[in-house]
Design a protein around this motif. Structure first.
Motif, PDB file in Angstrom:
ATOM      1  N   ASP A  38     -10.764  -2.401  11.214  1.00 55.55           N
ATOM      2  CA  ASP A  38      -9.405  -2.575  10.688  1.00 55.55           C
ATOM      3  C   ASP A  38      -8.465  -1.560  11.329  1.00 55.55           C
ATOM      4  N   ASP A  39      -7.224  -1.973  11.515  1.00 55.30           N
ATOM      5  CA  ASP A  39      -6.153  -1.075  11.932  1.00 55.30           C
ATOM      6  C   ASP A  39      -4.892  -1.554  11.222  1.00 55.30           C
ATOM      7  N   GLN A  42      -1.563  -2.185  12.879  1.00 54.60           N
ATOM      8  CA  GLN A  42      -1.415  -3.397  13.689  1.00 54.60           C
ATOM      9  C   GLN A  42      -1.439  -4.662  12.831  1.00 54.60           C
ATOM     10  N   TRP A  44      -4.194  -5.492  11.288  1.00 59.41           N
ATOM     11  CA  TRP A  44      -5.571  -5.976  11.371  1.00 59.41           C
ATOM     12  C   TRP A  44      -6.330  -5.473  10.149  1.00 59.41           C
ATOM     13  N   THR A  45      -6.458  -6.308   9.146  1.00 55.51           N
ATOM     14  CA  THR A  45      -7.143  -5.939   7.909  1.00 55.51           C
ATOM     15  C   THR A  45      -8.157  -7.018   7.553  1.00 55.51           C
ATOM     16  N   TYR A  48     -11.939  -8.441   9.892  1.00 53.56           N
ATOM     17  CA  TYR A  48     -12.207  -9.549  10.809  1.00 53.56           C
ATOM     18  C   TYR A  48     -12.324  -9.108  12.271  1.00 53.56           C
ATOM     19  N   ALA A  49     -11.597  -8.097  12.676  1.00 55.12           N
ATOM     20  CA  ALA A  49     -11.597  -7.676  14.071  1.00 55.12           C
ATOM     21  C   ALA A  49     -12.888  -6.944  14.426  1.00 55.12           C
ATOM     22  N   LEU A  60     -11.253 -10.828  18.199  1.00 57.83           N
ATOM     23  CA  LEU A  60     -11.809 -11.671  17.151  1.00 57.83           C
ATOM     24  C   LEU A  60     -12.994 -12.440  17.744  1.00 57.83           C
ATOM     25  N   LEU A  82      -7.359  -9.015  21.217  1.00 60.05           N
ATOM     26  CA  LEU A  82      -6.302  -8.365  20.450  1.00 60.05           C
ATOM     27  C   LEU A  82      -5.758  -7.141  21.176  1.00 60.05           C
ATOM     28  N   GLY A 125      -2.574 -12.874   7.457  1.00 65.09           N
ATOM     29  CA  GLY A 125      -3.675 -12.060   7.941  1.00 65.09           C
ATOM     30  C   GLY A 125      -4.667 -12.956   8.655  1.00 65.09           C
ATOM     31  N   PHE A 126      -5.680 -12.342   9.264  1.00 69.90           N
ATOM     32  CA  PHE A 126      -6.656 -13.126  10.013  1.00 69.90           C
ATOM     33  C   PHE A 126      -7.422 -14.094   9.122  1.00 69.90           C
TER      34      PHE A 126
END
Length: 206
Positions: A38-39, A42, A44-45, A48-49, A60, A82, A125-126
């Motif tokens: 996670d970041d 960015q 990115w929560t 998932y990343a 991803l 990403l 979100g993703f």
């Protein structure tokens, strides 16, 4: 029932799949394999990343299941970029791919800049991408050993000839909530004893 652990004579034979030809158009469902990175800065929560600890790249990890046609139930795996420490190109390609996925899944022309289309290209979100269904073009790349493998790096959108060709060749998929396509319109003319199509679901799931 599973056979004895030391006797494999009654085990099923292996399935050997040839590569799906490059350029084949197929409807797919994409699922994301969580990488736990996670970041929040960015956006990115949700875990998932995935981050490659060696190169520092972030991506991803996507699995695509083909939903219909000659290759139904086949799976294809690809990475959606990403971030790369080498420069912005990989991340930009990933953003372009996700834009295409959203256009395809929601039946949008890439040139549609209406407020509704712009809203449809935004995600919370993703998690919004996990399980999304869209029309994809099969590509052929190479795996870590240099062997050929199928990939998906391009989403087919309604303003392309590939989208029209898929419908004209008898494809029955359509975007969730989208307007009926040529093939689904002909299905709507079927006998009234058939259940009415639900525009909120792809045609294969009716």
């Amino acid at each position: 029932m599973t056979g004895a652990w030391n006797d494999y004579n009654d085990a099923e034979s292996q399935n050997s799949f040839d590569l799906i030809p490059k350029g084949t158009i197929v409807p797919v469902r994409m699922t994301l394999k969580p990488g736990g990175y996670d970041d929040p800065s960015q956006g990115w929560t949700g875990g998932y990343a995935t981050r490659n600890e060696t190169t520092g790249s972030v991506y991803l990890n996507a699995e695509f299941v083909i939903l219909e046609g000659a290759h139904a139930r086949r799976k294809v795996w690809s990475l959606i970029g990403l971030l790369s420490l080498k420069g912005p190109e990989w991340g930009n390609m990933g953003r372009s791919f996700v834009r295409g996925i959203l256009n395809s899944a929601r039946g949008l022309s890439d040139k549609d800049n209406s407020p509704q289309a712009q809203a449809a290209r935004r995600i919370n979100g993703f998690a919004d991408l996990d399980g999304i269904e869209f029309l994809a073009k099969i590509d052929v790349g190479k795996d870590a050993n240099g062997d050929a493998k199928n990939e998906i790096r391009f989403a087919v959108t309604p303003d392309t000839k590939d989208w029209k060709a898929f419908q004209e060749n008898g494809g029955i998929w359509r975007p969730a909530g989208g307007a009926p396509t040529a093939s689904s319109a002909s299905a709507a003319a079927a006998p009234a004893s058939q259940p009415a199509a639900n525009p909120g679901r792809p045609a294969w799931a009716q």
